[in-house]
Enzyme design. Structure first.
Site, PDB file in Angstrom:
ATOM      1  N   LYS A  73     -95.228-101.457 -40.084  1.00  0.00           N
ATOM      2  CA  LYS A  73     -95.189-101.035 -41.497  1.00  0.00           C
ATOM      3  C   LYS A  73     -94.399-102.064 -42.319  1.00  0.00           C
ATOM      4  O   LYS A  73     -94.765-102.387 -43.448  1.00  0.00           O
ATOM      5  CB  LYS A  73     -94.568 -99.642 -41.646  1.00  0.00           C
ATOM      6  CG  LYS A  73     -95.397 -98.502 -41.094  1.00  0.00           C
ATOM      7  CD  LYS A  73     -96.738 -98.300 -41.787  1.00  0.00           C
ATOM      8  CE  LYS A  73     -96.612 -97.739 -43.183  1.00  0.00           C
ATOM      9  NZ  LYS A  73     -97.948 -97.380 -43.748  1.00  0.00           N
ATOM     10  N   TYR A  79     -93.912 -99.208 -34.493  1.00  0.00           N
ATOM     11  CA  TYR A  79     -94.461 -98.582 -35.712  1.00  0.00           C
ATOM     12  C   TYR A  79     -93.773 -99.133 -36.959  1.00  0.00           C
ATOM     13  O   TYR A  79     -94.436 -99.625 -37.882  1.00  0.00           O
ATOM     14  CB  TYR A  79     -94.286 -97.052 -35.656  1.00  0.00           C
ATOM     15  CG  TYR A  79     -94.474 -96.371 -37.007  1.00  0.00           C
ATOM     16  CD1 TYR A  79     -95.705 -96.377 -37.644  1.00  0.00           C
ATOM     17  CD2 TYR A  79     -93.396 -95.733 -37.651  1.00  0.00           C
ATOM     18  CE1 TYR A  79     -95.880 -95.771 -38.886  1.00  0.00           C
ATOM     19  CE2 TYR A  79     -93.566 -95.121 -38.889  1.00  0.00           C
ATOM     20  CZ  TYR A  79     -94.811 -95.141 -39.501  1.00  0.00           C
ATOM     21  OH  TYR A  79     -94.978 -94.545 -40.732  1.00  0.00           O
ATOM     22  N   THR A 134     -92.861 -96.401 -45.340  1.00  0.00           N
ATOM     23  CA  THR A 134     -91.913 -95.475 -44.726  1.00  0.00           C
ATOM     24  C   THR A 134     -90.477 -95.989 -44.843  1.00  0.00           C
ATOM     25  O   THR A 134     -90.256 -97.202 -44.927  1.00  0.00           O
ATOM     26  CB  THR A 134     -92.269 -95.300 -43.232  1.00  0.00           C
ATOM     27  OG1 THR A 134     -91.212 -94.628 -42.571  1.00  0.00           O
ATOM     28  CG2 THR A 134     -92.463 -96.643 -42.536  1.00  0.00           C
ATOM     29  N   ASP A 135     -89.525 -95.069 -44.790  1.00  0.00           N
ATOM     30  CA  ASP A 135     -88.115 -95.484 -44.774  1.00  0.00           C
ATOM     31  C   ASP A 135     -87.736 -96.132 -43.445  1.00  0.00           C
ATOM     32  O   ASP A 135     -86.683 -96.757 -43.329  1.00  0.00           O
ATOM     33  CB  ASP A 135     -87.185 -94.290 -45.073  1.00  0.00           C
ATOM     34  CG  ASP A 135     -87.302 -93.139 -44.072  1.00  0.00           C
ATOM     35  OD1 ASP A 135     -88.160 -93.191 -43.169  1.00  0.00           O
ATOM     36  OD2 ASP A 135     -86.519 -92.174 -44.203  1.00  0.00           O
ATOM     37  N   GLU A 136     -88.613 -95.989 -42.425  1.00  0.00           N
ATOM     38  CA  GLU A 136     -88.262 -96.512 -41.100  1.00  0.00           C
ATOM     39  C   GLU A 136     -88.189 -98.036 -41.090  1.00  0.00           C
ATOM     40  O   GLU A 136     -87.604 -98.621 -40.183  1.00  0.00           O
ATOM     41  CB  GLU A 136     -89.246 -95.988 -40.046  1.00  0.00           C
ATOM     42  CG  GLU A 136     -89.256 -94.470 -40.038  1.00  0.00           C
ATOM     43  CD  GLU A 136     -89.971 -93.816 -38.877  1.00  0.00           C
ATOM     44  OE1 GLU A 136     -90.081 -94.434 -37.808  1.00  0.00           O
ATOM     45  OE2 GLU A 136     -90.413 -92.669 -39.049  1.00  0.00           O
TER      46      GLU A 136
HETATM   47  P1  NAD Z   1    -101.686 -89.483 -40.159  1.00  0.00           P
HETATM   48  O1  NAD Z   1    -101.560 -90.143 -38.828  1.00  0.00           O
HETATM   49  O2  NAD Z   1    -101.654 -88.013 -40.267  1.00  0.00           O
HETATM   50  O3  NAD Z   1    -103.040 -89.956 -40.865  1.00  0.00           O
HETATM   51  C1  NAD Z   1    -103.485 -91.276 -40.837  1.00  0.00           C
HETATM   52  C2  NAD Z   1    -104.936 -91.271 -41.300  1.00  0.00           C
HETATM   53  O4  NAD Z   1    -105.387 -92.643 -41.283  1.00  0.00           O
HETATM   54  C3  NAD Z   1    -105.872 -90.484 -40.385  1.00  0.00           C
HETATM   55  O5  NAD Z   1    -106.752 -89.704 -41.170  1.00  0.00           O
HETATM   56  C4  NAD Z   1    -106.632 -91.560 -39.630  1.00  0.00           C
HETATM   57  O6  NAD Z   1    -107.951 -91.166 -39.264  1.00  0.00           O
HETATM   58  C5  NAD Z   1    -106.655 -92.686 -40.650  1.00  0.00           C
HETATM   59  N1  NAD Z   1    -106.804 -93.999 -40.015  1.00  0.00           N
HETATM   60  C6  NAD Z   1    -106.092 -94.473 -38.957  1.00  0.00           C
HETATM   61  N2  NAD Z   1    -106.529 -95.712 -38.644  1.00  0.00           N
HETATM   62  C7  NAD Z   1    -107.513 -96.010 -39.525  1.00  0.00           C
HETATM   63  C8  NAD Z   1    -108.339 -97.148 -39.716  1.00  0.00           C
HETATM   64  N3  NAD Z   1    -108.248 -98.214 -38.910  1.00  0.00           N
HETATM   65  N4  NAD Z   1    -109.224 -97.149 -40.736  1.00  0.00           N
HETATM   66  C9  NAD Z   1    -109.327 -96.060 -41.558  1.00  0.00           C
HETATM   67  N5  NAD Z   1    -108.587 -94.952 -41.408  1.00  0.00           N
HETATM   68  C10 NAD Z   1    -107.695 -94.927 -40.395  1.00  0.00           C
HETATM   69  O7  NAD Z   1    -100.555 -90.152 -41.038  1.00  0.00           O
HETATM   70  P2  NAD Z   1     -99.662 -89.526 -42.213  1.00  0.00           P
HETATM   71  O8  NAD Z   1     -98.480 -88.882 -41.607  1.00  0.00           O
HETATM   72  O9  NAD Z   1    -100.528 -88.780 -43.146  1.00  0.00           O
HETATM   73  O10 NAD Z   1     -99.152 -90.866 -42.901  1.00  0.00           O
HETATM   74  C11 NAD Z   1     -99.883 -91.463 -43.977  1.00  0.00           C
HETATM   75  C12 NAD Z   1     -99.168 -92.712 -44.427  1.00  0.00           C
HETATM   76  O11 NAD Z   1     -97.844 -92.367 -44.858  1.00  0.00           O
HETATM   77  C13 NAD Z   1     -99.000 -93.769 -43.330  1.00  0.00           C
HETATM   78  O12 NAD Z   1     -99.187 -95.026 -43.911  1.00  0.00           O
HETATM   79  C14 NAD Z   1     -97.561 -93.586 -42.874  1.00  0.00           C
HETATM   80  O13 NAD Z   1     -97.039 -94.806 -42.377  1.00  0.00           O
HETATM   81  C15 NAD Z   1     -96.892 -93.152 -44.162  1.00  0.00           C
HETATM   82  N6  NAD Z   1     -95.685 -92.313 -44.003  1.00  0.00           N
HETATM   83  C16 NAD Z   1     -95.743 -91.153 -43.253  1.00  0.00           C
HETATM   84  C17 NAD Z   1     -94.610 -90.362 -43.154  1.00  0.00           C
HETATM   85  C18 NAD Z   1     -94.639 -89.055 -42.406  1.00  0.00           C
HETATM   86  O14 NAD Z   1     -93.589 -88.411 -42.285  1.00  0.00           O
HETATM   87  N7  NAD Z   1     -95.772 -88.592 -41.895  1.00  0.00           N
HETATM   88  C19 NAD Z   1     -93.421 -90.747 -43.783  1.00  0.00           C
HETATM   89  C20 NAD Z   1     -93.398 -91.930 -44.519  1.00  0.00           C
HETATM   90  C21 NAD Z   1     -94.539 -92.698 -44.623  1.00  0.00           C
HETATM   91  P1  TYD Z   2     -91.109 -87.483 -35.437  1.00  0.00           P
HETATM   92  O1  TYD Z   2     -91.611 -86.193 -36.008  1.00  0.00           O
HETATM   93  O2  TYD Z   2     -91.878 -88.144 -34.346  1.00  0.00           O
HETATM   94  O3  TYD Z   2     -90.872 -88.475 -36.668  1.00  0.00           O
HETATM   95  P2  TYD Z   2     -90.121 -89.927 -36.696  1.00  0.00           P
HETATM   96  O4  TYD Z   2     -89.988 -90.443 -35.325  1.00  0.00           O
HETATM   97  O5  TYD Z   2     -91.097 -90.726 -37.515  1.00  0.00           O
HETATM   98  O6  TYD Z   2     -88.811 -89.685 -37.399  1.00  0.00           O
HETATM   99  O7  TYD Z   2     -89.637 -87.231 -34.888  1.00  0.00           O
HETATM  100  C1  TYD Z   2     -88.633 -86.689 -35.719  1.00  0.00           C
HETATM  101  C2  TYD Z   2     -87.353 -86.654 -34.903  1.00  0.00           C
HETATM  102  O8  TYD Z   2     -87.517 -85.710 -33.835  1.00  0.00           O
HETATM  103  C3  TYD Z   2     -87.019 -87.973 -34.223  1.00  0.00           C
HETATM  104  O9  TYD Z   2     -85.597 -88.125 -34.198  1.00  0.00           O
HETATM  105  C4  TYD Z   2     -87.550 -87.802 -32.814  1.00  0.00           C
HETATM  106  C5  TYD Z   2     -87.351 -86.325 -32.570  1.00  0.00           C
HETATM  107  N1  TYD Z   2     -88.327 -85.693 -31.639  1.00  0.00           N
HETATM  108  C6  TYD Z   2     -87.877 -84.893 -30.587  1.00  0.00           C
HETATM  109  O10 TYD Z   2     -86.646 -84.721 -30.396  1.00  0.00           O
HETATM  110  N2  TYD Z   2     -88.799 -84.317 -29.766  1.00  0.00           N
HETATM  111  C7  TYD Z   2     -90.139 -84.503 -29.930  1.00  0.00           C
HETATM  112  O11 TYD Z   2     -90.944 -83.967 -29.126  1.00  0.00           O
HETATM  113  C8  TYD Z   2     -90.597 -85.310 -31.035  1.00  0.00           C
HETATM  114  C9  TYD Z   2     -92.059 -85.533 -31.264  1.00  0.00           C
HETATM  115  C10 TYD Z   2     -89.648 -85.874 -31.861  1.00  0.00           C
END
Ligand code: NAD
Ligand code: TYD
Length: 350
Positions: free
Chosen positions: A161, A157, A132-134
């Site tokens: 990561k 988080y 992630t970019d975070e």
């Molecule tokens: P998500 O939470 O929707 O899905 C995570 C999946 O991992 C789920 O299916 C869960 O059951 C599985 N999981 C969790 N713990 C596990 C374990 N111990 N063993 C096996 N499986 C397990 O997450 P997402 O949003 O799809 O993110 C996927 C990846 O992309 C993550 O690594 C996250 O850090 C990264 N990422 C997400 C975003 C975003 O905006 N969602 C952005 C950048 C990077």
């Molecule tokens: P989120 O979707 O949780 O992603 P991330 O924290 O990984 O960026 O949140 C996106 C942005 O929205 C973040 O600045 C937090 C804000 N946010 C709210 O203002 N209200 C909410 O209920 C949630 C879940 C997020």
């Protein structure tokens, strides 16, 4: 089958789009989806491909060392695409240890298993870690994250990561493990679990609940359509250079308050509401501790080296996303029953 690839976290939001793309586009690859099916994992996300010959689901936990060793022995994977993680910042604030366990220990267990299986011959093998970019921390009002930006994570988080990224690099440097990492901005799209901002607001508009905006709503994120992320992952898996990092972003920055207003506008149009109806639900609530002000990715490297660029504009992607939720109310009902209600009550004190 020409290759066997392990995709972890394939029942989650991004993972399900990645699994679908590999299964449909590469019929000669055997795709093994390993997922623990936590609250965020949902096999309903993959209904359309579950019968395909080149797809296998394995239910298991990446933190279970002996299970993972056996899995690598059983399938002798050529590649790993690692997405499984605890992924929600707010949950990491209330339960940081769960994030350390899955995101750090789980990644190390996978790295070890890959190293052991491949150590005699790394040719043609690849460990692709999705991050992630975070990890870069927060930006001020200007500037962009590049692949050279120093790591400076602020939430449990992002710290977990960041640690996992460091271990991937360390396995590359120390053992020669062929790896690639991508760091992506905020994704949105179908199948997004409604604890994250966009699907939470879609669900709350549908159920006429307040739209909770943390702090003053001026926090900025760079939104990327999940299918564009999946396209980038397929590209980087095949064409990315070993031991390199690629940033993936949407070239699409929005302050939260403006994004939610755009969402309200589109929802009102689609639901046939009077303009302004959904905006009335906007409610400013207590800020998130350690809230990062702004994330924005410079994805020039991925564009220049591999020719990737987002395929949809934000209004198009958002419209497709809303349509998906409107057409899949059953999915939303399933994921918002049970545990979700407890989480929601705890998080938003309702
Ligand atoms: P998500 O939470 O929707 O899905 C995570 C999946 O991992 C789920 O299916 C869960 O059951 C599985 N999981 C969790 N713990 C596990 C374990 N111990 N063993 C096996 N499986 C397990 O997450 P997402 O949003 O799809 O993110 C996927 C990846 O992309 C993550 O690594 C996250 O850090 C990264 N990422 C997400 C975003 C975003 O905006 N969602 C952005 C950048 C990077
Ligand atoms: P989120 O979707 O949780 O992603 P991330 O924290 O990984 O960026 O949140 C996106 C942005 O929205 C973040 O600045 C937090 C804000 N946010 C709210 O203002 N209200 C909410 O209920 C949630 C879940 C997020």
């Amino acid at each position: 089958m020409s290759k066997t690839i392990l995709i972890t976290g394939g029942a989650g939001f991004i993972g399900s789009h990645v699994v679908r793309r590999f299964v449909n586009r590469f019929p000669d690859y055997q795709i093994v989806n390993l997922d623990a099916l936590t609250y965020a994992g949902n096999l309903e996300n993959l209904k359309d491909i579950e019968q395909k010959d080149n797809y296998i689901f394995e239910h298991g936990d990446i933190t279970d060392d002996s299970f993972i060793k056996n899995l690598f022995e059983k399938y002798r994977f050529d590649g790993v695409i690692h997405l499984a993680a605890e992924s929600h910042v707010d949950r990491s604030i209330t339960d940081p240890l769960a994030f350390a366990k899955t995101n750090i220990l789980g990644t190390m267990i996978l790295l070890n298993a890959a190293k052991e299986l491949w150590k005699d011959n790394f040719d043609g093998k690849r460990f692709y870690h999705i991050s992630t970019d975070e990890v870069y921390g927060t930006l001020g009002e200007t500037g962009l994250f590049t692949e050279e930006t120093s790591y400076d994570p602020n939430s449990p988080y992002s710290a977990s990561k960041a640690a996992s990224d460091h271990f991937v690099r360390a396995y590359g440097e120390t053992y020669g493990l062929p790896y690639v990492i991508s760091n992506c901005s905020n994704n949105y799209g179908p199948n997004h679990f409604p604890e994250k901002l966009i699907p939470l607001c879609i669900n709350n508009i549908l159920t006429k609940k307040p739209l909770p905006i943390y702090g003053d709503g001026k926090y900025t994120r760079d939104w990327l359509f999940v299918i564009d992320h999946a396209i980038a992952i397929v590209l980087i898996y095949h064409e990315g250079k070993n031991h390199e990092t690629y940033n993936i972003g949407g070239f699409n920055e929005w302050q939260n308050i403006d994004l939610v207003k755009e969402l309200c506008k589109q929802m009102d149009e689609k639901l046939g509401n009077e303009p302004g109806t959904s905006e009335q639900l906007i409610t400013f609530v207590k800020d998130r501790p350690g809230h990062d002000l702004r994330y924005a990715i410079d994805a020039t490297k991925l564009n220049k080296e591999l020719g990737w660029y987002p395929s949809v504009t934000f209004p198009e992607g958002l419209s497709q996303t809303i349509d998906w939720y409107l057409e899949n109310k059953e999915w939303l009902d399933h994921v918002t029953s049970g545990d979700y209600r407890n989480y929601y009550e705890q998080q938003y004190k309702v």
